[in-house]
Design an enzyme around this catalytic site. Sequence first.
Site, PDB file in Angstrom:
ATOM      1  N   GLY A 211       0.790  -1.223   0.000  1.00 59.48           N
ATOM      2  CA  GLY A 211       0.000   0.000   0.000  1.00 59.48           C
ATOM      3  C   GLY A 211       0.820   1.270   0.000  1.00 59.48           C
TER       4      GLY A 211
ATOM      5  N   GLU B 153       8.200   5.058  -6.341  1.00 57.87           N
ATOM      6  CA  GLU B 153       9.183   4.080  -6.846  1.00 57.87           C
ATOM      7  C   GLU B 153      10.599   4.650  -6.776  1.00 57.87           C
ATOM      8  OE1 GLU B 153       8.216   1.152  -7.123  1.00 57.87           O
ATOM      9  OE2 GLU B 153       6.094   1.241  -7.655  1.00 57.87           O
ATOM     10  N   VAL B 154      10.914   5.242  -5.631  1.00 54.15           N
ATOM     11  CA  VAL B 154      12.200   5.926  -5.448  1.00 54.15           C
ATOM     12  C   VAL B 154      13.391   4.981  -5.622  1.00 54.15           C
ATOM     13  CG1 VAL B 154      12.352   5.698  -2.930  1.00 54.15           C
ATOM     14  CG2 VAL B 154      13.321   7.708  -4.052  1.00 54.15           C
TER      15      VAL B 154
ATOM     16  N   ILE C 168      18.559  -7.601 -10.741  1.00 60.76           N
ATOM     17  CA  ILE C 168      17.810  -6.988  -9.637  1.00 60.76           C
ATOM     18  C   ILE C 168      16.555  -6.296 -10.138  1.00 60.76           C
ATOM     19  CG2 ILE C 168      17.891  -5.195  -7.833  1.00 60.76           C
ATOM     20  CD1 ILE C 168      19.508  -7.694  -7.163  1.00 60.76           C
ATOM     21  N   ILE C 169      16.656  -5.539 -11.231  1.00 63.85           N
ATOM     22  CA  ILE C 169      15.513  -4.756 -11.706  1.00 63.85           C
ATOM     23  C   ILE C 169      14.727  -5.551 -12.743  1.00 63.85           C
ATOM     24  CG2 ILE C 169      14.769  -2.614 -12.832  1.00 63.85           C
ATOM     25  CD1 ILE C 169      16.095  -2.232 -10.059  1.00 63.85           C
TER      26      ILE C 169
ATOM     27  N   VAL D 107      10.687  -4.812 -13.761  1.00 61.88           N
ATOM     28  CA  VAL D 107       9.440  -4.130 -13.432  1.00 61.88           C
ATOM     29  C   VAL D 107       8.284  -5.060 -13.731  1.00 61.88           C
ATOM     30  CG1 VAL D 107       7.980  -2.124 -13.926  1.00 61.88           C
ATOM     31  CG2 VAL D 107      10.469  -1.889 -13.894  1.00 61.88           C
TER      32      VAL D 107
ATOM     33  N   CYS E 147       8.545 -17.657   4.495  1.00 57.61           N
ATOM     34  CA  CYS E 147       8.089 -18.168   3.193  1.00 57.61           C
ATOM     35  C   CYS E 147       8.851 -17.596   2.004  1.00 57.61           C
ATOM     36  CB  CYS E 147       6.595 -17.889   3.025  1.00 57.61           C
ATOM     37  SG  CYS E 147       5.547 -18.742   4.242  1.00 57.61           S
TER      38      CYS E 147
END
Length: 191
Positions: A17, A86-87, A167-168, A170, A183
């Site tokens: 959120g 999305e800093v 890593i990235i 989207v 988990c």
Amino acid sequence: MEKMGQIEVICGPMFAGKTEELIRRANRLEYAKKKYLVFKPTIDDRYSTTEIVSHSNYRKNSICVKSSSEILGFITDEIKAVIIDEVQFFDENIINVSEWLADKGLRVICGGLDCDFKGNPFKVVAELLARAESVTKLNAICNVCGQPATRTQRIIDGQPAYEDDPIILVGATEAYEPRCRCCHMVLKRDK
């Protein structure tokens, strides 16, 4: 005398959120009749290129920028707050930009993932957390056991991602889900 500027960070895993909280704070700024701008990185084009959008489809107009230094070109004397979604996708200069804006008296509200899919901190977010006057850490709900989730699980072809994956990446529900510490999994490749 106007209140001095500050940096606020809203962080946590995916589906916690964070963007909804950014939108909530934007709505409060509107109610207080404070001018603000919303920014997001161009890499985040999942739902819109002109808005920040929560997974629940709440929306707020935004300006897409390729680099953090572009933000400064939009700042005028009327602007009292800057919201950055999305800093974690911004270059390291976002730290200097945030500090400069706060030093000039603006309220800087940054939202983003605190950790990558491996559970390692994003460097710019960790640095902003250390410099922030206010931190809000949100949890999601683990997709496996229903406990509070603090991690982001990457799923590729129905299985957890490997530790050497980039890593990235989207994505949304097709590639990620929230998980608790127990988990959360990252696979190792057989050598």
